[in-house]
Write a protein that holds these residues in place. Structure first.
Motif, PDB file in Angstrom:
ATOM      1  N   GLY A   1       0.781  -1.237   0.000  1.00 56.35           N
ATOM      2  CA  GLY A   1       0.000   0.000   0.000  1.00 56.35           C
ATOM      3  C   GLY A   1       0.807   1.277   0.000  1.00 56.35           C
ATOM      4  N   GLU A   2       2.126   1.201   0.145  1.00 52.87           N
ATOM      5  CA  GLU A   2       2.952   2.405   0.144  1.00 52.87           C
ATOM      6  C   GLU A   2       3.146   2.925  -1.276  1.00 52.87           C
ATOM      7  OE1 GLU A   2       6.638   2.878   2.425  1.00 52.87           O
ATOM      8  OE2 GLU A   2       6.190   0.882   3.215  1.00 52.87           O
ATOM      9  N   GLU A   3       3.370   4.222  -1.378  1.00 49.75           N
ATOM     10  CA  GLU A   3       3.765   4.823  -2.643  1.00 49.75           C
ATOM     11  C   GLU A   3       5.246   5.121  -2.547  1.00 49.75           C
ATOM     12  OE1 GLU A   3       1.361   8.202  -3.578  1.00 49.75           O
ATOM     13  OE2 GLU A   3      -0.386   6.963  -4.025  1.00 49.75           O
ATOM     14  N   ILE A   4       6.035   4.525  -3.410  1.00 43.41           N
ATOM     15  CA  ILE A   4       7.485   4.677  -3.413  1.00 43.41           C
ATOM     16  C   ILE A   4       7.853   5.590  -4.571  1.00 43.41           C
ATOM     17  CG2 ILE A   4       9.692   3.456  -3.570  1.00 43.41           C
ATOM     18  CD1 ILE A   4       8.030   2.628  -1.124  1.00 43.41           C
ATOM     19  N   VAL A   5       8.644   6.639  -4.286  1.00 40.62           N
ATOM     20  CA  VAL A   5       9.068   7.583  -5.322  1.00 40.62           C
ATOM     21  C   VAL A   5      10.470   7.203  -5.773  1.00 40.62           C
ATOM     22  CG1 VAL A   5       9.578   9.996  -5.840  1.00 40.62           C
ATOM     23  CG2 VAL A   5       7.648   9.416  -4.354  1.00 40.62           C
ATOM     24  N   LEU A   6      10.642   7.084  -7.087  1.00 38.46           N
ATOM     25  CA  LEU A   6      11.953   6.805  -7.668  1.00 38.46           C
ATOM     26  C   LEU A   6      12.505   8.126  -8.191  1.00 38.46           C
ATOM     27  CD1 LEU A   6      11.098   3.531  -9.617  1.00 38.46           C
ATOM     28  CD2 LEU A   6      11.974   3.775  -7.293  1.00 38.46           C
ATOM     29  N   ALA A   7      13.743   8.424  -7.804  1.00 33.14           N
ATOM     30  CA  ALA A   7      14.343   9.702  -8.170  1.00 33.14           C
ATOM     31  C   ALA A   7      15.622   9.484  -8.954  1.00 33.14           C
ATOM     32  CB  ALA A   7      14.637  10.510  -6.911  1.00 33.14           C
ATOM     33  N   LYS A   8      15.963  10.496  -9.743  1.00 34.80           N
ATOM     34  CA  LYS A   8      17.212  10.473 -10.510  1.00 34.80           C
ATOM     35  C   LYS A   8      17.955  11.749 -10.133  1.00 34.80           C
ATOM     36  CE  LYS A   8      18.632   9.253 -15.152  1.00 34.80           C
ATOM     37  NZ  LYS A   8      18.147   9.020 -16.506  1.00 34.80           N
ATOM     38  N   ALA A   9      19.118  11.584  -9.529  1.00 37.87           N
ATOM     39  CA  ALA A   9      19.912  12.713  -9.029  1.00 37.87           C
ATOM     40  C   ALA A   9      19.093  13.553  -8.052  1.00 37.87           C
ATOM     41  CB  ALA A   9      20.430  13.557 -10.190  1.00 37.87           C
ATOM     42  N   GLY A  10      18.263  12.881  -7.235  1.00 42.47           N
ATOM     43  CA  GLY A  10      17.479  13.569  -6.222  1.00 42.47           C
ATOM     44  C   GLY A  10      16.187  14.170  -6.730  1.00 42.47           C
ATOM     45  N   VAL A  11      15.936  14.116  -8.030  1.00 48.81           N
ATOM     46  CA  VAL A  11      14.717  14.682  -8.623  1.00 48.81           C
ATOM     47  C   VAL A  11      13.708  13.559  -8.827  1.00 48.81           C
ATOM     48  CG1 VAL A  11      13.765  15.916 -10.598  1.00 48.81           C
ATOM     49  CG2 VAL A  11      16.069  16.450  -9.799  1.00 48.81           C
ATOM     50  N   PRO A  12      12.516  13.672  -8.233  1.00 54.68           N
ATOM     51  CA  PRO A  12      11.503  12.618  -8.414  1.00 54.68           C
ATOM     52  C   PRO A  12      11.176  12.411  -9.891  1.00 54.68           C
ATOM     53  CG  PRO A  12      10.853  14.112  -6.664  1.00 54.68           C
ATOM     54  CD  PRO A  12      12.043  14.735  -7.350  1.00 54.68           C
ATOM     55  N   TYR A  13      11.200  11.145 -10.333  1.00 50.17           N
ATOM     56  CA  TYR A  13      10.952  10.800 -11.731  1.00 50.17           C
ATOM     57  C   TYR A  13       9.726   9.908 -11.911  1.00 50.17           C
ATOM     58  CZ  TYR A  13      14.694  12.535 -14.713  1.00 50.17           C
ATOM     59  OH  TYR A  13      15.499  13.317 -15.471  1.00 50.17           O
ATOM     60  N   ALA A  14       9.536   8.973 -10.983  1.00 50.07           N
ATOM     61  CA  ALA A  14       8.459   7.997 -11.153  1.00 50.07           C
ATOM     62  C   ALA A  14       7.962   7.571  -9.782  1.00 50.07           C
ATOM     63  CB  ALA A  14       8.947   6.789 -11.941  1.00 50.07           C
ATOM     64  N   LYS A  15       6.793   6.919  -9.797  1.00 56.43           N
ATOM     65  CA  LYS A  15       6.192   6.467  -8.552  1.00 56.43           C
ATOM     66  C   LYS A  15       5.844   4.992  -8.686  1.00 56.43           C
ATOM     67  CE  LYS A  15       3.086   9.311  -7.030  1.00 56.43           C
ATOM     68  NZ  LYS A  15       1.823   9.975  -6.677  1.00 56.43           N
ATOM     69  N   LEU A  16       6.182   4.227  -7.675  1.00 55.05           N
ATOM     70  CA  LEU A  16       5.850   2.805  -7.610  1.00 55.05           C
ATOM     71  C   LEU A  16       4.648   2.695  -6.682  1.00 55.05           C
ATOM     72  CD1 LEU A  16       6.925   0.031  -8.547  1.00 55.05           C
ATOM     73  CD2 LEU A  16       8.354   0.006  -6.518  1.00 55.05           C
ATOM     74  N   VAL A  17       3.504   2.284  -7.226  1.00 52.84           N
ATOM     75  CA  VAL A  17       2.262   2.230  -6.446  1.00 52.84           C
ATOM     76  C   VAL A  17       1.610   0.871  -6.611  1.00 52.84           C
ATOM     77  CG1 VAL A  17       1.841   4.714  -6.629  1.00 52.84           C
ATOM     78  CG2 VAL A  17       0.883   3.193  -8.343  1.00 52.84           C
ATOM     79  N   PRO A  18       0.775   0.472  -5.644  1.00 54.73           N
ATOM     80  CA  PRO A  18       0.065  -0.803  -5.802  1.00 54.73           C
ATOM     81  C   PRO A  18      -1.000  -0.668  -6.891  1.00 54.73           C
ATOM     82  CG  PRO A  18      -0.700   0.327  -3.840  1.00 54.73           C
ATOM     83  CD  PRO A  18       0.441   1.129  -4.376  1.00 54.73           C
ATOM     84  N   ILE A  19      -1.283  -1.768  -7.548  1.00 53.18           N
ATOM     85  CA  ILE A  19      -2.347  -1.760  -8.547  1.00 53.18           C
ATOM     86  C   ILE A  19      -3.601  -2.373  -7.947  1.00 53.18           C
ATOM     87  CG2 ILE A  19      -0.786  -1.839 -10.522  1.00 53.18           C
ATOM     88  CD1 ILE A  19      -1.464  -4.803 -10.798  1.00 53.18           C
ATOM     89  N   ASP A  20      -4.735  -1.974  -8.481  1.00 49.55           N
ATOM     90  CA  ASP A  20      -5.998  -2.559  -8.043  1.00 49.55           C
ATOM     91  C   ASP A  20      -6.118  -3.946  -8.660  1.00 49.55           C
ATOM     92  OD1 ASP A  20      -6.718  -0.237  -6.694  1.00 49.55           O
ATOM     93  OD2 ASP A  20      -7.609   0.634  -8.495  1.00 49.55           O
ATOM     94  N   PRO A  21      -6.648  -4.909  -7.901  1.00 46.63           N
ATOM     95  CA  PRO A  21      -6.826  -6.237  -8.493  1.00 46.63           C
ATOM     96  C   PRO A  21      -7.823  -6.147  -9.651  1.00 46.63           C
ATOM     97  CG  PRO A  21      -7.868  -6.131  -6.338  1.00 46.63           C
ATOM     98  CD  PRO A  21      -7.134  -4.836  -6.533  1.00 46.63           C
ATOM     99  N   PRO A  22      -7.611  -6.942 -10.702  1.00 44.95           N
ATOM    100  CA  PRO A  22      -8.529  -6.890 -11.846  1.00 44.95           C
ATOM    101  C   PRO A  22      -9.932  -7.341 -11.454  1.00 44.95           C
ATOM    102  CG  PRO A  22      -7.018  -8.730 -12.057  1.00 44.95           C
ATOM    103  CD  PRO A  22      -6.569  -7.943 -10.871  1.00 44.95           C
ATOM    104  N   VAL A  23     -10.903  -6.653 -12.000  1.00 42.58           N
ATOM    105  CA  VAL A  23     -12.302  -7.008 -11.753  1.00 42.58           C
ATOM    106  C   VAL A  23     -12.716  -7.997 -12.836  1.00 42.58           C
ATOM    107  CG1 VAL A  23     -14.644  -6.112 -11.597  1.00 42.58           C
ATOM    108  CG2 VAL A  23     -12.731  -4.736 -10.771  1.00 42.58           C
ATOM    109  N   PRO A  24     -13.155  -9.200 -12.441  1.00 41.90           N
ATOM    110  CA  PRO A  24     -13.550 -10.166 -13.462  1.00 41.90           C
ATOM    111  C   PRO A  24     -14.774  -9.664 -14.244  1.00 41.90           C
ATOM    112  CG  PRO A  24     -14.065 -11.004 -11.268  1.00 41.90           C
ATOM    113  CD  PRO A  24     -13.334  -9.712 -11.082  1.00 41.90           C
ATOM    114  N   ALA A  25     -14.764  -9.929 -15.527  1.00 47.20           N
ATOM    115  CA  ALA A  25     -15.884  -9.516 -16.369  1.00 47.20           C
ATOM    116  C   ALA A  25     -17.138 -10.302 -15.997  1.00 47.20           C
ATOM    117  CB  ALA A  25     -15.541  -9.748 -17.839  1.00 47.20           C
TER     118      ALA A  25
END
Length: 94
Positions: free
Chosen positions: A29-53
């Motif tokens: 459930g945490e949001e992890i920020v990935l940075a390059k040279a200290g500058v935030p570039y991307a976020k690692l977040v949990p995905i919602d489980p797929p809803v079956p059709a």
């Protein structure tokens, strides 16, 4: 740009060495920020489980309707059909 939480921000090199742990934290459930040279570039977040059709009863109705002329029976002669219908499903004993 807002300052990212240092406990949840990882530079790319550090993230590469701890990727499995970071994925587990994101999955929890945490949001992890990935940075390059200290500058935030991307976020690692949990995905919602797929809803079956939802299944729709009868949506394929009529797709397999065949007239006797279209059936496989028209591929065989009467003798071949007779042989197929009357033969045993068990092989002969040795």
């Amino acid at each position: 740009m807002a300052e990212a939480d240092p406990q949840k921000t990882f530079n790319v090199h550090e993230a590469k060495t701890q990727l499995s742990r970071l994925i587990e934290r994101a999955h929890a459930g945490e949001e992890i920020v990935l940075a390059k040279a200290g500058v935030p570039y991307a976020k690692l977040v949990p995905i919602d489980p797929p809803v079956p059709a939802r299944r729709t009863p009868g949506r394929f109705k009529g797709l397999m309707d065949m007239s006797p002329e279209e059936s496989l029976a028209s591929c065989f002669t009467d003798e071949e059909l007779e042989e197929l219908e009357n033969r045993s499903i068990f092989p002969p004993a040795p």
